[in-house]
Design an enzyme around this catalytic site. Structure first.
Site, PDB file in Angstrom:
ATOM      1  N   GLU A 106      -5.321  -5.349  -8.904  1.00 32.54           N
ATOM      2  CA  GLU A 106      -6.006  -5.643  -7.634  1.00 32.54           C
ATOM      3  C   GLU A 106      -5.957  -3.843  -7.201  1.00 32.54           C
ATOM      4  O   GLU A 106      -4.881  -3.289  -7.246  1.00 32.54           O
ATOM      5  CB  GLU A 106      -5.178  -6.402  -6.804  1.00 32.54           C
ATOM      6  CG  GLU A 106      -5.727  -6.762  -5.523  1.00 32.54           C
ATOM      7  CD  GLU A 106      -5.248  -7.703  -4.614  1.00 32.54           C
ATOM      8  OE1 GLU A 106      -4.577  -8.969  -5.211  1.00 32.54           O
ATOM      9  OE2 GLU A 106      -5.043  -7.835  -3.540  1.00 32.54           O
ATOM     10  N   ASP A 108      -6.772  -2.485  -3.243  1.00 30.64           N
ATOM     11  CA  ASP A 108      -6.780  -2.999  -1.849  1.00 30.64           C
ATOM     12  C   ASP A 108      -7.120  -2.019  -0.772  1.00 30.64           C
ATOM     13  O   ASP A 108      -6.351  -0.975  -0.752  1.00 30.64           O
ATOM     14  CB  ASP A 108      -5.698  -3.550  -1.329  1.00 30.64           C
ATOM     15  CG  ASP A 108      -5.364  -4.850  -1.986  1.00 30.64           C
ATOM     16  OD1 ASP A 108      -6.429  -5.476  -2.465  1.00 30.64           O
ATOM     17  OD2 ASP A 108      -4.267  -5.349  -2.122  1.00 30.64           O
ATOM     18  N   GLU A 110      -7.503  -2.682   3.351  1.00 30.45           N
ATOM     19  CA  GLU A 110      -7.282  -3.771   4.263  1.00 30.45           C
ATOM     20  C   GLU A 110      -7.387  -3.052   5.576  1.00 30.45           C
ATOM     21  O   GLU A 110      -6.658  -2.146   5.603  1.00 30.45           O
ATOM     22  CB  GLU A 110      -6.189  -4.614   4.096  1.00 30.45           C
ATOM     23  CG  GLU A 110      -6.243  -5.739   3.230  1.00 30.45           C
ATOM     24  CD  GLU A 110      -4.998  -6.513   3.043  1.00 30.45           C
ATOM     25  OE1 GLU A 110      -5.473  -7.809   2.655  1.00 30.45           O
ATOM     26  OE2 GLU A 110      -4.104  -6.340   3.445  1.00 30.45           O
TER      27      GLU A 110
END
Ligand SMILES: *[C@@H]1O[C@H](CO)[C@@H](O)[C@H](O)[C@H]1NC(C)=O
Ligand SMILES: *[C@@H]1O[C@H](CO)[C@@H](O)[C@H](O)[C@H]1NC(C)=O
Length: 295
Positions: A106, A108, A110
Site C-alpha cells: 500500500e 498512502d 491521507e
C-alpha cells in the site's frame, strides 16, 4: 566536428525504444466514468461534467469512495484534489494505491481535516508485505481547500516518490538491500474515500466532527496514469517491451530525483514535515527500522 555514426544510430535506437515502450504503457487521462467505479456511499459519490469531475461526500450516515478499474504494477499517478473546506475536523480524505490480502502492499496519502483556519495534515505511509508503520506527516504550504492541487505517486522498482504540485515531499527507496520488503510483485488499484475518523484524525481525536456542517465534500479532477497496467497475470509493460529491456526508458520507470528536486525535497522536509517515524526515538528506543538508514 562531425558526430560519429555509431553514436547517432545508438541515440536513434534509444529514441525508438523509448517510443515503443511509451506506446505500450497506458496513459489515460481524466474520464472518471471510464477509469473508476464508485464503490460505496449510496449516491454520495458523484461523477459530473461528462466525467471530468468527481465529488465525494460525507454525512452522519455514511462517507463514500471509488476505485480504479485498472490495477497497476508500477506507474506515475497524478490526481488533482480540492479538500473539504471550512470546518473539516474529524474527516479524512484518503487517496492511495493498494493490493489485497493480509500481505498487501500500500502507498498512502491521507488528508486529515481541521477546524477552519487550522492546517490540514498530509499523512503518508508505505506498506510492504502487510507491514506499514512508516509514517511521515506534513503541513502544506498552501490552503488545500481553496483550489485544486496535484498529488502524485511515482512508483517504480527503485523508489516511491510522493509529490505535491510537482514538488517531492517524500522518497522511499527500495530497502531490499537492507533486508526489508519493497512493493514490487503485487499489482495495486487506486482507491479514494472520504470518511469520519474523529476518534483520531484531528489533534489525535480531541476535535470531533461538527455534523451541523455536513455534508462535507471533496472534489477530484485531472486523473492521469502513466502506468503498467496489470491484466490476466501480466503487465502491459513487460509483455510488450522490446528485448532491449526497459532500462533505456528515460521516463518514470527509472526516474530518480535530480539535484534540483533533492533540494526541494529537503526544503519541504525541513520546513513542513511534522512527523517522521525514522526520527521517533520514543517509538524506536533500541534502533530505527533498517530502511531508515538508506532513506
Ligand atoms: C490542526 O490544528 C492544530 C492547531 O494548529 C494542529 O496542532 C494540528 O496539527 C492540526 N491538524 C490536525 C489534523 O490535527
Ligand atoms: C523490464 O524488462 C525486464 C526484462 O525485459 C522485465 O523482466 C521486467 O518485468 C520489465 N519491467 C517492467 C516494469 O515491465
Amino acid at each position: 566536428m562531425q558526430k560519429p555514426m555509431a553514436s547517432l544510430s545508438y541515440s536513434s535506437l534509444l529514441f525508438l525504444t523509448t517510443l515503443l515502450i511509451s506506446w505500450f504503457m497506458v496513459s489515460s487521462s481524466a474520464n472518471f466514468y471510464q477509469d473508476f467505479d464508485i464503490t460505496w456511499g449510496d449516491g454520495r459519490a458523484r461523477i459530473l461534467d461528462n466525467g471530468q469531475l468527481l465529488t465525494l461526500s460525507l454525512d452522519k450516515a455514511s462517507g463514500s469512495g471509488f476505485q480504479s478499474k485498472n490495477e497497476f504494477l508500477f506507474g506515475k499517478i497524478d490526481m488533482q484534489l480540492k479538500l473539504v473546506p471550512g470546518n473539516s475536523a474529524g474527516t479524512v480524505t484518503a487517496y492511495y494505491l493498494s493490493s489485497q490480502g493480509p500481505t498487501h502492499d500500500e502507498i498512502d496519502f491521507e488528508f486529515l481535516g481541521n477546524l477552519s483556519g487550522d492546517p490540514y495534515i498530509l499523512h503518508t505511509n508505505v506498506y510492504s508485505q502487510g507491514k506499514g508503520g512508516r509514517e511521515q506527516q506534513f503541513y502544506l504550504w498552501f490552503d488545500p481547500t481553496a483550489d485544486f492541487h496535484t498529488y502524485s505517486i511515482l512508483w517504480n522498482p527503485q523508489r516511491i516518490i510522493f509529490s505535491v504540485d510537482g514538488t517531492p515531499i517524500r522518497e522511499f527507496k527500495n530497502p531490499e538491500s537492507v533486508g526489508v520488503a519493497y512493493p514490487k510483485n503485487q499489482p495495486m488499484r487506486l482507491y479514494s474515500s472520504l470518511w469520519n475518523a474523529d476518534d483520531w484524525a484531528t489533534r489525535g481525536g480531541l476535535v470531533k466532527t461538527d455534523w451541523s456542517q455536513a455534508p462535507f465534500t471533496a472534489s477530484y479532477r485531472n486523473f492521469n496514469a502513466d502506468a503498467c497496467v496489470w491484466g490476466s497475470g501480466s503487465s502491459s509493460c513487460s509483455s510488450s517491451s522490446p528485448s532491449t529491456g526497459n532500462s533505456t526508458n528515460g521516463g518514470w520507470l527509472n526516474e530518480e530525483l535530480d539535484a534540483t528536486s533533492q533540494e526541494r525535497l529537503k526544503w519541504v522536509q525541513k520546513n513542513y514535515m511534522i512527523y517522521n517515524y525514522c526520527a521517533d526515538a520514543k517509538r524506536f528506543p533500541q534502533q530505527f527500522p533498517p530502511e531508515c538508514g538508506i532513506n
